[in-house]
Motif scaffolding. Structure first.
Motif, PDB file in Angstrom:
ATOM      1  N   HIS A   7     -72.794  40.316  -6.348  1.00 37.27           N
ATOM      2  CA  HIS A   7     -73.106  41.260  -7.430  1.00 37.27           C
ATOM      3  C   HIS A   7     -72.462  40.818  -8.732  1.00 37.27           C
ATOM      4  O   HIS A   7     -71.572  39.975  -8.747  1.00 37.27           O
ATOM      5  CB  HIS A   7     -72.678  42.697  -7.087  1.00 37.27           C
ATOM      6  N   GLU A  39     -58.599  51.937  -7.003  1.00 33.54           N
ATOM      7  CA  GLU A  39     -58.851  51.125  -8.210  1.00 33.54           C
ATOM      8  C   GLU A  39     -59.156  52.013  -9.424  1.00 33.54           C
ATOM      9  O   GLU A  39     -59.486  51.507 -10.488  1.00 33.54           O
ATOM     10  CB  GLU A  39     -60.053  50.194  -7.970  1.00 33.54           C
ATOM     11  N   ILE A  65     -60.519  48.793 -15.538  1.00 29.84           N
ATOM     12  CA  ILE A  65     -61.796  48.900 -16.266  1.00 29.84           C
ATOM     13  C   ILE A  65     -61.586  49.627 -17.605  1.00 29.84           C
ATOM     14  O   ILE A  65     -62.172  49.267 -18.628  1.00 29.84           O
ATOM     15  CB  ILE A  65     -62.856  49.657 -15.417  1.00 29.84           C
ATOM     16  N   LYS A  67     -58.806  49.586 -19.360  1.00 25.08           N
ATOM     17  CA  LYS A  67     -58.135  48.619 -20.262  1.00 25.08           C
ATOM     18  C   LYS A  67     -59.150  47.610 -20.804  1.00 25.08           C
ATOM     19  O   LYS A  67     -59.115  47.238 -21.973  1.00 25.08           O
ATOM     20  CB  LYS A  67     -57.035  47.861 -19.498  1.00 25.08           C
ATOM     21  N   LYS A  71     -60.207  47.104 -24.782  1.00 24.08           N
ATOM     22  CA  LYS A  71     -59.947  45.835 -25.458  1.00 24.08           C
ATOM     23  C   LYS A  71     -61.225  45.109 -25.870  1.00 24.08           C
ATOM     24  O   LYS A  71     -61.301  44.533 -26.953  1.00 24.08           O
ATOM     25  CB  LYS A  71     -59.165  44.944 -24.485  1.00 24.08           C
ATOM     26  N   ARG A  72     -62.233  45.121 -24.981  1.00 21.64           N
ATOM     27  CA  ARG A  72     -63.421  44.287 -25.216  1.00 21.64           C
ATOM     28  C   ARG A  72     -64.717  45.058 -25.332  1.00 21.64           C
ATOM     29  O   ARG A  72     -65.771  44.466 -25.571  1.00 21.64           O
ATOM     30  CB  ARG A  72     -63.585  43.306 -24.047  1.00 21.64           C
ATOM     31  N   HIS A  78     -67.111  41.247 -14.117  1.00 16.19           N
ATOM     32  CA  HIS A  78     -66.802  40.218 -13.114  1.00 16.19           C
ATOM     33  C   HIS A  78     -68.060  39.733 -12.397  1.00 16.19           C
ATOM     34  O   HIS A  78     -69.103  40.370 -12.439  1.00 16.19           O
ATOM     35  CB  HIS A  78     -65.769  40.732 -12.097  1.00 16.19           C
ATOM     36  N   LEU A 101     -55.128  37.774  -7.053  1.00 14.84           N
ATOM     37  CA  LEU A 101     -54.497  39.034  -7.472  1.00 14.84           C
ATOM     38  C   LEU A 101     -53.820  39.743  -6.320  1.00 14.84           C
ATOM     39  O   LEU A 101     -52.940  40.559  -6.526  1.00 14.84           O
ATOM     40  CB  LEU A 101     -55.524  39.978  -8.085  1.00 14.84           C
ATOM     41  N   GLY A 108     -62.770  47.153  -0.665  1.00  9.01           N
ATOM     42  CA  GLY A 108     -63.453  47.411  -1.929  1.00  9.01           C
ATOM     43  C   GLY A 108     -64.648  48.330  -1.726  1.00  9.01           C
ATOM     44  O   GLY A 108     -64.847  48.861  -0.625  1.00  9.01           O
ATOM     45  N   ILE A 114     -62.257  42.555  -0.289  1.00  5.42           N
ATOM     46  CA  ILE A 114     -62.346  41.869  -1.581  1.00  5.42           C
ATOM     47  C   ILE A 114     -61.019  41.233  -2.000  1.00  5.42           C
ATOM     48  O   ILE A 114     -59.945  41.645  -1.547  1.00  5.42           O
ATOM     49  CB  ILE A 114     -62.808  42.818  -2.716  1.00  5.42           C
ATOM     50  N   PHE A 116     -59.620  39.384  -5.925  1.00  2.00           N
ATOM     51  CA  PHE A 116     -59.953  38.869  -7.262  1.00  2.00           C
ATOM     52  C   PHE A 116     -59.122  37.625  -7.577  1.00  2.00           C
ATOM     53  O   PHE A 116     -57.972  37.511  -7.152  1.00  2.00           O
ATOM     54  CB  PHE A 116     -59.668  39.928  -8.331  1.00  2.00           C
ATOM     55  N   HIS A 118     -57.481  35.702 -10.835  1.00  2.00           N
ATOM     56  CA  HIS A 118     -57.152  36.061 -12.222  1.00  2.00           C
ATOM     57  C   HIS A 118     -58.010  35.223 -13.189  1.00  2.00           C
ATOM     58  O   HIS A 118     -58.134  34.004 -13.006  1.00  2.00           O
ATOM     59  CB  HIS A 118     -55.670  35.823 -12.499  1.00  2.00           C
ATOM     60  N   PRO A 119     -58.592  35.877 -14.214  1.00  2.00           N
ATOM     61  CA  PRO A 119     -59.480  35.134 -15.124  1.00  2.00           C
ATOM     62  C   PRO A 119     -58.780  34.010 -15.882  1.00  2.00           C
ATOM     63  O   PRO A 119     -59.430  33.071 -16.355  1.00  2.00           O
ATOM     64  CB  PRO A 119     -59.994  36.215 -16.094  1.00  2.00           C
ATOM     65  N   LYS A 120     -57.450  34.085 -15.976  1.00  2.00           N
ATOM     66  CA  LYS A 120     -56.717  33.026 -16.694  1.00  2.00           C
ATOM     67  C   LYS A 120     -56.842  31.685 -15.971  1.00  2.00           C
ATOM     68  O   LYS A 120     -56.690  30.625 -16.574  1.00  2.00           O
ATOM     69  CB  LYS A 120     -55.226  33.386 -16.807  1.00  2.00           C
ATOM     70  N   GLY A 124     -61.506  32.182 -18.024  1.00  2.82           N
ATOM     71  CA  GLY A 124     -61.773  33.497 -18.619  1.00  2.82           C
ATOM     72  C   GLY A 124     -62.805  34.322 -17.874  1.00  2.82           C
ATOM     73  O   GLY A 124     -63.233  35.372 -18.374  1.00  2.82           O
ATOM     74  N   LEU A 126     -63.560  36.604 -14.614  1.00  6.87           N
ATOM     75  CA  LEU A 126     -62.964  37.311 -13.480  1.00  6.87           C
ATOM     76  C   LEU A 126     -63.894  37.153 -12.276  1.00  6.87           C
ATOM     77  O   LEU A 126     -65.062  37.553 -12.322  1.00  6.87           O
ATOM     78  CB  LEU A 126     -62.771  38.796 -13.832  1.00  6.87           C
TER      79      LEU A 126
HETATM   80  N1  CMX Z   1     -62.720  39.143 -17.567  1.00  7.34           N
HETATM   81  C1  CMX Z   1     -62.100  38.205 -18.318  1.00  7.34           C
HETATM   82  N2  CMX Z   1     -60.863  38.381 -18.857  1.00  7.34           N
HETATM   83  C2  CMX Z   1     -60.263  39.573 -18.632  1.00  7.34           C
HETATM   84  C3  CMX Z   1     -60.856  40.588 -17.871  1.00  7.34           C
HETATM   85  C4  CMX Z   1     -62.151  40.342 -17.338  1.00  7.34           C
HETATM   86  N3  CMX Z   1     -62.759  41.248 -16.594  1.00  7.34           N
HETATM   87  N4  CMX Z   1     -60.029  41.646 -17.832  1.00  7.34           N
HETATM   88  C5  CMX Z   1     -58.944  41.312 -18.551  1.00  7.34           C
HETATM   89  N5  CMX Z   1     -59.081  40.070 -19.028  1.00  7.34           N
HETATM   90  C6  CMX Z   1     -58.123  39.317 -19.847  1.00  7.34           C
HETATM   91  C7  CMX Z   1     -57.463  40.201 -20.879  1.00  7.34           C
HETATM   92  O1  CMX Z   1     -58.249  40.279 -22.040  1.00  7.34           O
HETATM   93  C8  CMX Z   1     -56.165  39.482 -21.094  1.00  7.34           C
HETATM   94  O2  CMX Z   1     -56.374  38.378 -21.940  1.00  7.34           O
HETATM   95  P1  CMX Z   1     -55.316  37.982 -23.106  1.00  7.34           P
HETATM   96  O3  CMX Z   1     -54.037  37.684 -22.365  1.00  7.34           O
HETATM   97  O4  CMX Z   1     -55.937  36.798 -23.758  1.00  7.34           O
HETATM   98  O5  CMX Z   1     -55.197  39.198 -23.960  1.00  7.34           O
HETATM   99  C9  CMX Z   1     -55.812  38.936 -19.711  1.00  7.34           C
HETATM  100  O6  CMX Z   1     -57.069  38.883 -18.995  1.00  7.34           O
HETATM  101  C10 CMX Z   1     -54.845  39.809 -18.942  1.00  7.34           C
HETATM  102  O7  CMX Z   1     -55.379  41.103 -18.920  1.00  7.34           O
HETATM  103  P2  CMX Z   1     -54.535  42.409 -18.646  1.00  7.34           P
HETATM  104  O8  CMX Z   1     -55.392  43.611 -18.856  1.00  7.34           O
HETATM  105  O9  CMX Z   1     -53.229  42.316 -19.331  1.00  7.34           O
HETATM  106  O10 CMX Z   1     -54.357  42.400 -17.162  1.00  7.34           O
HETATM  107  P3  CMX Z   1     -53.660  41.866 -15.913  1.00  7.34           P
HETATM  108  O11 CMX Z   1     -53.209  40.467 -16.032  1.00  7.34           O
HETATM  109  O12 CMX Z   1     -52.732  42.887 -15.398  1.00  7.34           O
HETATM  110  O13 CMX Z   1     -55.011  42.046 -15.081  1.00  7.34           O
HETATM  111  C11 CMX Z   1     -57.118  41.616 -14.110  1.00  7.34           C
HETATM  112  C12 CMX Z   1     -55.645  41.228 -14.251  1.00  7.34           C
HETATM  113  C13 CMX Z   1     -57.837  41.465 -15.405  1.00  7.34           C
HETATM  114  C14 CMX Z   1     -57.689  40.624 -13.121  1.00  7.34           C
HETATM  115  C15 CMX Z   1     -57.250  43.046 -13.504  1.00  7.34           C
HETATM  116  O14 CMX Z   1     -56.776  43.984 -14.380  1.00  7.34           O
HETATM  117  C16 CMX Z   1     -58.662  43.412 -13.071  1.00  7.34           C
HETATM  118  O15 CMX Z   1     -59.598  43.530 -13.820  1.00  7.34           O
HETATM  119  N6  CMX Z   1     -58.791  43.573 -11.758  1.00  7.34           N
HETATM  120  C17 CMX Z   1     -60.036  43.913 -11.116  1.00  7.34           C
HETATM  121  C18 CMX Z   1     -60.154  45.398 -10.929  1.00  7.34           C
HETATM  122  C19 CMX Z   1     -61.539  45.815 -10.541  1.00  7.34           C
HETATM  123  O16 CMX Z   1     -62.552  45.299 -10.986  1.00  7.34           O
HETATM  124  N7  CMX Z   1     -61.615  46.819  -9.668  1.00  7.34           N
HETATM  125  C20 CMX Z   1     -62.880  47.381  -9.200  1.00  7.34           C
HETATM  126  C21 CMX Z   1     -63.133  47.058  -7.785  1.00  7.34           C
HETATM  127  C22 CMX Z   1     -64.353  47.772  -7.331  1.00  7.34           C
HETATM  128  C23 CMX Z   1     -64.982  47.044  -6.191  1.00  7.34           C
HETATM  129  O17 CMX Z   1     -64.562  47.264  -5.058  1.00  7.34           O
HETATM  130  O18 CMX Z   1     -65.927  46.271  -6.425  1.00  7.34           O
END
Ligand code: CMX
Length: 136
Positions: A7, A39, A65, A67, A71-72, A78, A101, A108, A114, A116, A118-120, A124, A126
């Motif tokens: 998905h 979540e 979500i 946050k 921000k964006r 993802h 992560l 999930g 599930i 994840f 990290h997008p870093k 970039g 996720l």
């Molecule tokens: N895609 C790309 N970059 C992202 C992002 C995304 N979805 N979300 C955040 N970022 C970036 C931020 O902009 C930030 O970048 P900068 O450092 O350049 O500012 C960096 O990643 C860090 O973001 P943060 O908010 O400070 O967050 P964390 O490091 O704590 O977070 C993250 C890690 C983004 C992977 C996490 O917060 C996240 O999104 N986890 C997934 C949660 C999710 O989707 N849950 C639903 C599950 C439902 C299901 O079961 O399907």
């Protein structure tokens, strides 16, 4: 093995209004709404061939979500890959230096285990690994 794009997750402010938009675009009725309390997110799924669109609405300011939208703005959050063996793929990717992560797979939405990345560590983007939980 990674099989397909399971998905694409889209962060939305309001599930009801976005549901209408994506049901119209995909010409398909959503098949499931699910609260994922751990979540802080409400999800909705619409089938699209072998894949799905997952809409994600935050239910708390603690939600990743929330946050993301702050921000964006709303948009693609993802990409989820369907895997045969999530434990194997997690070990493989950890061994290659990717940042997971969680150390163990989590429960999930839509009956999946599930994890994840990290997008870093992935340009970039996720990335979610997900494996269907086989019942019985
Ligand atoms: N895609 C790309 N970059 C992202 C992002 C995304 N979805 N979300 C955040 N970022 C970036 C931020 O902009 C930030 O970048 P900068 O450092 O350049 O500012 C960096 O990643 C860090 O973001 P943060 O908010 O400070 O967050 P964390 O490091 O704590 O977070 C993250 C890690 C983004 C992977 C996490 O917060 C996240 O999104 N986890 C997934 C949660 C999710 O989707 N849950 C639903 C599950 C439902 C299901 O079961 O399907």
């Amino acid at each position: 093995m990674l099989n397909k794009i399971e998905h694409i997750g889209i962060a939305v402010k309001n599930l009801e209004s976005s549901k209408k938009i994506f049901e119209e675009i995909l010409n398909e009725v959503s098949y499931k709404e699910e609260l994922v309390g751990s979540e802080w997110v409400k999800t909705l799924f619409i089938k699209m061939g072998e894949s799905k669109i997952e809409l994600l609405e935050p239910t708390s300011e603690n939600s990743a979500i929330e946050k993301f939208i702050e921000k964006r703005g709303e948009g693609i959050h993802h990409i989820a890959f369907d895997v045969d063996d999530i434990y194997f793929e997690m070990e493989r990717l950890k061994g290659l230096g990717y940042q997971l992560l969680n150390l163990e797979p989590k429960q999930g939405a839509d009956n999946k285990l599930i994890c994840f990345l990290h997008p870093k560590s992935s340009n970039g983007v996720l990335i979610e690994l997900c494996q269907e939980i086989k019942n019985g």
